[in-house]
Design a protein around this motif. Structure first.
Motif, PDB file in Angstrom:
ATOM      1  N   ASN A 180      44.054  30.368  42.054  1.00  0.00           N
ATOM      2  CA  ASN A 180      44.511  31.588  42.731  1.00  0.00           C
ATOM      3  C   ASN A 180      45.337  32.456  41.787  1.00  0.00           C
ATOM      4  OD1 ASN A 180      44.922  33.314  45.044  1.00  0.00           O
ATOM      5  ND2 ASN A 180      47.037  32.549  45.084  1.00  0.00           N
ATOM      6  N   MET A 181      46.158  31.816  40.961  1.00  0.00           N
ATOM      7  CA  MET A 181      46.996  32.573  40.021  1.00  0.00           C
ATOM      8  C   MET A 181      46.128  33.307  38.992  1.00  0.00           C
ATOM      9  SD  MET A 181      48.369  32.565  36.733  1.00  0.00           S
ATOM     10  CE  MET A 181      48.481  30.902  36.070  1.00  0.00           C
ATOM     11  N   ILE A 182      45.178  32.591  38.364  1.00  0.00           N
ATOM     12  CA  ILE A 182      44.359  33.280  37.341  1.00  0.00           C
ATOM     13  C   ILE A 182      43.416  34.299  37.997  1.00  0.00           C
ATOM     14  CG2 ILE A 182      44.542  31.458  35.581  1.00  0.00           C
ATOM     15  CD1 ILE A 182      41.667  30.633  36.221  1.00  0.00           C
ATOM     16  N   ARG A 183      43.046  34.043  39.243  1.00  0.00           N
ATOM     17  CA  ARG A 183      42.247  35.044  39.963  1.00  0.00           C
ATOM     18  C   ARG A 183      43.033  36.357  40.027  1.00  0.00           C
ATOM     19  NH1 ARG A 183      42.090  37.155  44.979  1.00  0.00           N
ATOM     20  NH2 ARG A 183      43.755  35.796  45.738  1.00  0.00           N
ATOM     21  N   LEU A 184      44.312  36.263  40.444  1.00  0.00           N
ATOM     22  CA  LEU A 184      45.131  37.464  40.571  1.00  0.00           C
ATOM     23  C   LEU A 184      45.492  38.052  39.209  1.00  0.00           C
ATOM     24  CD1 LEU A 184      47.416  36.208  43.466  1.00  0.00           C
ATOM     25  CD2 LEU A 184      45.891  38.198  43.589  1.00  0.00           C
ATOM     26  N   LYS A 185      45.928  37.189  38.314  1.00  0.00           N
ATOM     27  CA  LYS A 185      46.463  37.700  37.042  1.00  0.00           C
ATOM     28  C   LYS A 185      45.367  38.269  36.140  1.00  0.00           C
ATOM     29  CE  LYS A 185      49.372  36.720  33.093  1.00  0.00           C
ATOM     30  NZ  LYS A 185      50.598  36.116  32.601  1.00  0.00           N
ATOM     31  N   THR A 186      44.184  37.698  36.188  1.00  0.00           N
ATOM     32  CA  THR A 186      43.128  38.084  35.249  1.00  0.00           C
ATOM     33  C   THR A 186      41.864  38.603  35.927  1.00  0.00           C
ATOM     34  OG1 THR A 186      43.921  36.340  33.777  1.00  0.00           O
ATOM     35  CG2 THR A 186      41.763  37.255  33.291  1.00  0.00           C
ATOM     36  N   ALA A 187      41.392  37.855  36.927  1.00  0.00           N
ATOM     37  CA  ALA A 187      40.042  38.110  37.426  1.00  0.00           C
ATOM     38  C   ALA A 187      39.930  39.346  38.314  1.00  0.00           C
ATOM     39  CB  ALA A 187      39.518  36.876  38.163  1.00  0.00           C
ATOM     40  N   VAL A 188      40.963  39.619  39.124  1.00  0.00           N
ATOM     41  CA  VAL A 188      40.827  40.795  40.004  1.00  0.00           C
ATOM     42  C   VAL A 188      40.749  42.082  39.185  1.00  0.00           C
ATOM     43  CG1 VAL A 188      41.919  39.766  42.049  1.00  0.00           C
ATOM     44  CG2 VAL A 188      43.303  41.121  40.474  1.00  0.00           C
ATOM     45  N   LEU A 189      41.345  42.089  38.012  1.00  0.00           N
ATOM     46  CA  LEU A 189      41.241  43.292  37.183  1.00  0.00           C
ATOM     47  C   LEU A 189      39.803  43.496  36.697  1.00  0.00           C
ATOM     48  CD1 LEU A 189      42.624  45.710  35.908  1.00  0.00           C
ATOM     49  CD2 LEU A 189      43.337  44.264  34.000  1.00  0.00           C
ATOM     50  N   VAL A 190      39.128  42.398  36.384  1.00  0.00           N
ATOM     51  CA  VAL A 190      37.710  42.500  36.010  1.00  0.00           C
ATOM     52  C   VAL A 190      36.897  42.964  37.228  1.00  0.00           C
ATOM     53  CG1 VAL A 190      35.740  41.292  35.014  1.00  0.00           C
ATOM     54  CG2 VAL A 190      38.056  40.635  34.337  1.00  0.00           C
ATOM     55  N   GLY A 191      37.218  42.373  38.379  1.00  0.00           N
ATOM     56  CA  GLY A 191      36.565  42.825  39.618  1.00  0.00           C
ATOM     57  C   GLY A 191      36.833  44.304  39.868  1.00  0.00           C
ATOM     58  N   GLY A 192      38.084  44.709  39.666  1.00  0.00           N
ATOM     59  CA  GLY A 192      38.452  46.115  39.854  1.00  0.00           C
ATOM     60  C   GLY A 192      37.667  47.038  38.928  1.00  0.00           C
ATOM     61  N   CYS A 193      37.525  46.622  37.668  1.00  0.00           N
ATOM     62  CA  CYS A 193      36.729  47.423  36.718  1.00  0.00           C
ATOM     63  C   CYS A 193      35.306  47.636  37.239  1.00  0.00           C
ATOM     64  CB  CYS A 193      36.635  46.707  35.367  1.00  0.00           C
ATOM     65  SG  CYS A 193      38.157  46.703  34.439  1.00  0.00           S
ATOM     66  N   MET A 194      34.701  46.531  37.681  1.00  0.00           N
ATOM     67  CA  MET A 194      33.313  46.599  38.152  1.00  0.00           C
ATOM     68  C   MET A 194      33.201  47.505  39.377  1.00  0.00           C
ATOM     69  SD  MET A 194      31.906  44.749  35.872  1.00  0.00           S
ATOM     70  CE  MET A 194      30.263  45.032  36.519  1.00  0.00           C
ATOM     71  N   LYS A 195      34.126  47.333  40.305  1.00  0.00           N
ATOM     72  CA  LYS A 195      34.037  48.100  41.553  1.00  0.00           C
ATOM     73  C   LYS A 195      34.330  49.586  41.299  1.00  0.00           C
ATOM     74  CE  LYS A 195      35.566  48.199  46.343  1.00  0.00           C
ATOM     75  NZ  LYS A 195      35.985  47.375  47.485  1.00  0.00           N
ATOM     76  N   ILE A 196      35.353  49.860  40.498  1.00  0.00           N
ATOM     77  CA  ILE A 196      35.685  51.262  40.211  1.00  0.00           C
ATOM     78  C   ILE A 196      34.511  51.939  39.486  1.00  0.00           C
ATOM     79  CG2 ILE A 196      37.186  52.760  38.810  1.00  0.00           C
ATOM     80  CD1 ILE A 196      39.502  50.806  39.547  1.00  0.00           C
ATOM     81  N   GLY A 197      33.941  51.233  38.503  1.00  0.00           N
ATOM     82  CA  GLY A 197      32.777  51.780  37.821  1.00  0.00           C
ATOM     83  C   GLY A 197      31.639  52.071  38.809  1.00  0.00           C
ATOM     84  N   ALA A 198      31.395  51.117  39.706  1.00  0.00           N
ATOM     85  CA  ALA A 198      30.321  51.291  40.692  1.00  0.00           C
ATOM     86  C   ALA A 198      30.577  52.494  41.599  1.00  0.00           C
ATOM     87  CB  ALA A 198      30.174  50.012  41.523  1.00  0.00           C
ATOM     88  N   ILE A 199      31.828  52.619  42.058  1.00  0.00           N
ATOM     89  CA  ILE A 199      32.165  53.746  42.942  1.00  0.00           C
ATOM     90  C   ILE A 199      31.944  55.068  42.203  1.00  0.00           C
ATOM     91  CG2 ILE A 199      34.032  54.921  44.178  1.00  0.00           C
ATOM     92  CD1 ILE A 199      35.303  52.082  44.590  1.00  0.00           C
ATOM     93  N   ILE A 200      32.427  55.142  40.962  1.00  0.00           N
ATOM     94  CA  ILE A 200      32.253  56.373  40.190  1.00  0.00           C
ATOM     95  C   ILE A 200      30.772  56.690  39.998  1.00  0.00           C
ATOM     96  CG2 ILE A 200      32.636  57.479  37.933  1.00  0.00           C
ATOM     97  CD1 ILE A 200      35.255  55.832  37.728  1.00  0.00           C
ATOM     98  N   GLY A 201      29.991  55.633  39.749  1.00  0.00           N
ATOM     99  CA  GLY A 201      28.557  55.833  39.549  1.00  0.00           C
ATOM    100  C   GLY A 201      27.794  56.213  40.810  1.00  0.00           C
ATOM    101  N   GLY A 202      28.451  56.072  41.954  1.00  0.00           N
ATOM    102  CA  GLY A 202      27.809  56.460  43.210  1.00  0.00           C
ATOM    103  C   GLY A 202      27.149  55.310  43.959  1.00  0.00           C
ATOM    104  N   ALA A 203      27.581  54.081  43.699  1.00  0.00           N
ATOM    105  CA  ALA A 203      26.996  52.920  44.385  1.00  0.00           C
ATOM    106  C   ALA A 203      27.304  52.938  45.878  1.00  0.00           C
ATOM    107  CB  ALA A 203      27.563  51.640  43.766  1.00  0.00           C
ATOM    108  N   ARG A 204      26.430  52.310  46.650  1.00  0.00           N
ATOM    109  CA  ARG A 204      26.735  52.073  48.054  1.00  0.00           C
ATOM    110  C   ARG A 204      27.859  51.038  48.122  1.00  0.00           C
ATOM    111  NH1 ARG A 204      21.920  49.597  50.797  1.00  0.00           N
ATOM    112  NH2 ARG A 204      22.382  48.178  49.075  1.00  0.00           N
TER     113      ARG A 204
END
Lengths: 322, 322
Positions: B163-187
């Motif tokens: 849970n700690m590494i998920r928050l400290k490291t992994a959610v930022l990678v998830g955030g990158c992917m999701k933000i990129g997708a939103i900008i690109g116009g993903a559903r």
């Protein structure tokens, strides 16, 4: 339109309703703590007042007010670390209570919380509000940086000091006014006029603060009168004295700076202030800033009656005795 | 579509073009310094790749990439203060070079700069991007908080660690992917799938990091192999060993923790790891997370060919040897 105390209550209620995650408790407990320390909530009240100039529904601006108050308290946490301050509003500062690392991190997450409040605003105003908020926020950081640097310098000019308090204190007031105006639907010219009002009013407020610290009524002031003198704080009064004093008085001032007899020190420095009329000079500068502020407010393209509450609040804050 | 190294160059060029105010120089110089320390820029590259899945014009996502890279470097500055770390990417950390107070304040203003980049995105995606960014940012702060708390605890479970590494490291990678997708116009469904991909890929990446620290090829690893063992860092391997070891081996591990003979310590702890096959267990867990990630990526409703670059990058990062 609401009275000031009604707006204070609206903000206070909204602050109490904000929910933070339960865990990690050491991250979120400091936020509840500092947001609960109270204060007059003047910044969010000014934001609501500014929105209300253009829109009767004050509820549309509440998230803006919460953002500003959260941001302001975040800067207090980090400033208190940097200034090594043990007490804030009569209580332990966050870094004293939870340690420096926790205070850094809780401050960081408060900055996120402030942005989260803004993100809930109507999308039609989001970009303009965020642009203003970001400019305001980096200005406040710049002001704190200058404040820290000035503490290490003996040659700070009045112009530099005014620029520092403009950034550290006044642009946030300007930001409140402009963000409120944008949320309320003001035209750009009116939002900019309210920004000018806020910045100049903020400067007048800070100058009044400097004056009251020396000349405030001890029964009404709430803090120790002369606190700035005791801590050798570079205020408008001190810098103006340094500008005007003759060589002998400058030597006297210099020797006083290390005095440990606080009462005598306050008395002697005040005597020097009186000798060079720095109080009067400060009042003149304060009034000049206030005039600029109220002139900007007058130019805002809405009826005078609508501005009455804001005008009255601003005048009472500048003419306050504590 | 661009290759990874082309995307790295796009980001690198964009980072070099960002202008910060000249003054106060002590506030903005640390930002130029840390942003110039280099690195693979994997987070903004992932963001651009994610946007590119849905939109050929990768330029629309650059401000998103700059925001993420600025935010990431802000967290590095503040983390280094909290962790008392003297070196970052082979150079002095910001608080060593400019002092703690400056490092706090420059970090704060970087958070503002990150938001400023986001504010330049198209207004149609602004609200969704900011919501994702704020959730990501507070997650990262929560992860750092847990990391600090775990250092003081001897009873951290594997679940808590994940849970700690998920928050400290992994959610930022998830955030990158999701933000990129939103900008690109993903559903929304696709953006959420890419978030899941990012988080699980991030977890797999961090687990691989834990493994490489012990079992990496000293010639390729770049850091001292066994660094985590020497510093008694609680990693997946150590926590799993504590879970599995018998009383005698636990005593041995405990006595090794204070050993100052680093080479012998690394060898002995590695022997214990081997005895309980914690490397294999870590690899299994890493592969399980990677499988979840790639399953999410497969479900994204676009052609497989379009995902090839991302798929290949992710696989190469998980199977890396340094």
């Amino acid at each position: 339109m609401y009275t000031i105390s009604e707006l204070q209550e609206i903000i206070e209620t909204a602050i109490k309703k904000v929910e933070y995650p339960a865990e990690p408790s050491k991250l979120y407990e400091p936020i509840r703590y500092i947001m609960g320390l109270g204060g007059k909530r003047m910044r969010p009240v000014l934001l609501l007042l500014s929105s209300e100039l253009f829109n009767d529904d004050v509820t549309i601006a509440i998230e803006g007010g919460l953002a500003i108050e959260t941001f302001h308290n975040f800067t207090l946490i980090h400033d208190d670390i940097m200034d090594n301050a043990p007490i804030r509003r009569g209580k332990d500062t966050v870094h004293i209570k939870w340690g420096v690392n926790n205070a850094i991190l809780s401050g960081d997450v408060m900055m996120v919380e402030a942005n989260r409040h803004l993100t809930r605003l109507d999308v039609s105003v989001l970009k303009d509000v965020l642009t203003c908020f970001n400019n305001t926020a980096s200005g406040v950081c710049e002001g704190q940086q200058l404040d820290m640097e000035f503490e290490q310098r003996a040659d700070v000019s009045i112009a530099e000091y005014i620029n520092m308090i403009r950034l550290k204190t006044a642009v946030l007031v300007g930001g409140c006014m402009k963000i409120g105006a944008i949320i309320g639907g003001a035209r750009t010219e009116d939002a900019d006029l309210l920004y000018d009002f806020g910045v100049n009013f903020g400067l007048a407020f800070q100058l009044q603060d400097d004056i009251l610290d020396v000349y405030g009524d001890p029964l009404k002031f709430g803090k120790q009168v002369g606190g700035d003198i005791i801590s050798n704080k570079q205020t408008f009064l001190l810098l103006k004295l340094k500008e005007l004093a003759n060589a002998e008085d400058l030597r006297r001032l210099d020797s006083l700076s290390s005095s440990t007899d606080h009462m005598a020190k306050v008395q002697s420095v005040t005597t020097l202030y009186n000798r060079y009329k720095v109080r009067e000079i400060a009042i003149t500068e304060m009034e000049r800033r206030a005039d600029i502020a109220f002139t900007s407010l007058e130019k805002v393209n809405i009826g005078t009656a609508r501005k009455a509450e804001l005008d009255q609040l601003a005048r009472s804050l500048i003419n306050r005795e504590h």
